[in-house]
Design an enzyme around this catalytic site. Structure first.
Site, PDB file in Angstrom:
ATOM      1  N   GLU A 217       0.826  -1.203   0.000  1.00 55.61           N
ATOM      2  CA  GLU A 217       0.000   0.000   0.000  1.00 55.61           C
ATOM      3  C   GLU A 217       0.862   1.256   0.000  1.00 55.61           C
ATOM      4  O   GLU A 217       2.055   1.210   0.288  1.00 55.61           O
ATOM      5  CB  GLU A 217      -0.932  -0.004   1.226  1.00 55.61           C
ATOM      6  N   MET A 280     -10.450  -3.798  -0.083  1.00 55.82           N
ATOM      7  CA  MET A 280     -10.617  -3.354   1.303  1.00 55.82           C
ATOM      8  C   MET A 280     -11.776  -2.361   1.436  1.00 55.82           C
ATOM      9  O   MET A 280     -11.587  -1.163   1.673  1.00 55.82           O
ATOM     10  CB  MET A 280      -9.294  -2.771   1.806  1.00 55.82           C
ATOM     11  N   TRP A 405     -11.555  -8.387   8.152  1.00 56.67           N
ATOM     12  CA  TRP A 405     -10.564  -7.707   8.972  1.00 56.67           C
ATOM     13  C   TRP A 405     -11.270  -7.311  10.282  1.00 56.67           C
ATOM     14  O   TRP A 405     -12.173  -6.482  10.234  1.00 56.67           O
ATOM     15  CB  TRP A 405     -10.026  -6.454   8.255  1.00 56.67           C
TER      16      TRP A 405
END
Length: 429
Positions: A217, A280, A405
């Protein structure tokens, strides 16, 4: 399964009687933190086969059958009524369970500090029967191509016992921050890159990892193509070992979206190269920002609508949070909200005797309360309704499945609803 939303003056006894089940079954299924103090607006999963539909104004047997993907005759037969019988508002119809499709589920688990907390290992054991991949977070790449290992403890054994693929998560973090410079070195220095790949292969063989998962990232936009080239090279290497390769992607809504969290991720290339991707789709509401839903479904869908134009839908795992946040109001820049589990959220609402609201646009529950010191709070979290809405989206968009997550925050309703909606694919041996 039935999702029931608690109304005023309802008790577990009256709810159990409505659905022909027992109070104890409901308590055990939901691991209810407040069995004797239900909150108005609280969602409860009723552990029955199929579910009931209570007729609403304007509905007919035909419109109800269409909603659930069955025929009017099937509904009439199973409920022992005539197909042309008028339905009164509130009439209870039994809806038999539908066909379940296969889906894959991943769960990250993140040990912190020098030891693995027993509750974290226990959370992995409880989740493992319901997931395809177990992903200890994370191996951190170093500038010389070596790897800093996470605490693994019993995670490999838990994965083997539950036929989970052990996912080797590798990121470009330094001092708990994503580093664009570390990314540049790994992606552009070929000698270090080769050493990096060799170390990945050696480590994966040591522990039994069978999916190599890159979570790179904050990459420099200029390194986007270098990342694509690296992934092609890595994929060829891992395929020769018989392993999968996957990547984590920032939640983009267009190919031209600007910002360093986005520009280094090429959706189309990742969709071509990787076996699957994790998008995500969470943290719209985050610990350092103002109070709002963590993964509002309208925003999630915008990301996925774009994603399926670049990536085959059967390669996409939708990211999903297993937590919510408790913000102190008014929001002040620099303040940090407290992470709370769905169970903790329900306890808070019960303790402060406040109803739970439900935002139909975001498809997320929330409530406000005042603490003992007089400070106002706003809580957004996940419940059976919000996760069912995401499961419906997986089916509608023909996605591969979901990635969580992260483990460690209790959400028992989620696991119940997985098996009610899907056949969980098991890839482990």
């Amino acid at each position: 399964m039935q999702i029931h939303v608690v109304q005023s003056n309802q008790s577990l006894t009256t709810i159990a009687r409505t659905y022909h089940t027992t109070v104890q079954d409901i308590i055990e299924a939901n691991d209810l933190p407040n069995p004797n103090n239900l909150v108005v607006g609280q969602s409860i999963v009723i552990p029955i086969v199929g579910h009931f539909h209570f007729v609403q104004p304007g509905e007919s047997l035909t419109t109800i059958a269409r909603r659930y993907g069955v025929t009017a005759q099937q509904l009439a037969t199973v409920n022992r009524i005539q197909i042309n019988q008028p339905l009164t508002v509130g009439y209870r119809l039994y809806i038999p369970p539908g066909r379940k499709r296969n889906a894959e589920f991943n769960a990250y688990v993140e040990p912190r500090g020098n030891t693995v907390a027993p509750i974290l290992e226990q959370s992995a054991r409880e989740a493992a029967p319901y997931i395809t991949y177990l992903a200890p977070f994370s191996f951190q790449a170093r500038r010389d191509g070596t790897l800093k290992e996470p605490l693994l403890n019993d995670f490999p054994a838990i994965a083997r016992a539950n036929r989970n693929v052990l996912m080797m998560v590798i990121n470009n973090q330094e001092n708990d921050q994503f580093s664009d410079e570390l990314g540049r070195i790994l992606l552009t220095d070929m000698a270090i890159q080769d050493k990096f790949l060799n170390n990945i292969v050696t480590t994966a063989k040591k522990y039994g990892f069978r999916d190599i998962h890159f979570d790179f990232e904050f990459l420099r936009p200029a390194d986007r193509e270098a990342y694509n080239r690296f992934l092609r090279k890595a994929k060829q290497r891992f395929s020769s070992e018989g392993w999968l390769m996957s990547t984590a992607l920032a939640p983009k809504t267009s190919a031209t979206q600007q910002g360093k969290w986005y520009e280094g991720h090429d959706y189309k290339a990742h969709g071509q190269i990787s076996d699957f991707v994790v998008i995500m789709t969470y943290e719209w509401g985050y610990s350092g920002g103002p109070a709002m839903a963590v993964s509002p479904i309208d925003q999630v869908k915008k990301v996925l609508d774009y994603a399926v134009t670049e990536i085959p839908s059967n390669k996409i795992l939708m990211g999903q949070n297993l937590y919510g946040y408790d913000w102190t109001l008014p929001f002040v820049q620099g303040s940090v909200a407290r992470a709370v589990s769905p169970q903790q959220s329900i306890q808070l609402a019960a303790e402060h005797n406040v109803p739970i609201q439900y935002d139909t646009k975001a498809q997320a529950p929330h409530f406000n309360y005042i603490d003992r010191s007089g400070k106002k709070h706003e809580v957004w979290f996940e419940d059976a309704r919000s996760i069912q809405a995401k499961f419906n989206l997986i089916k509608q968009m023909n996605l591969r499945g979901m990635s969580y997550w992260k483990l460690g925050l209790a959400f028992p309703q989620n696991w119940l609803l997985i098996v009610d909606n899907f056949n969980v694919t098991k890839r482990g041996t």
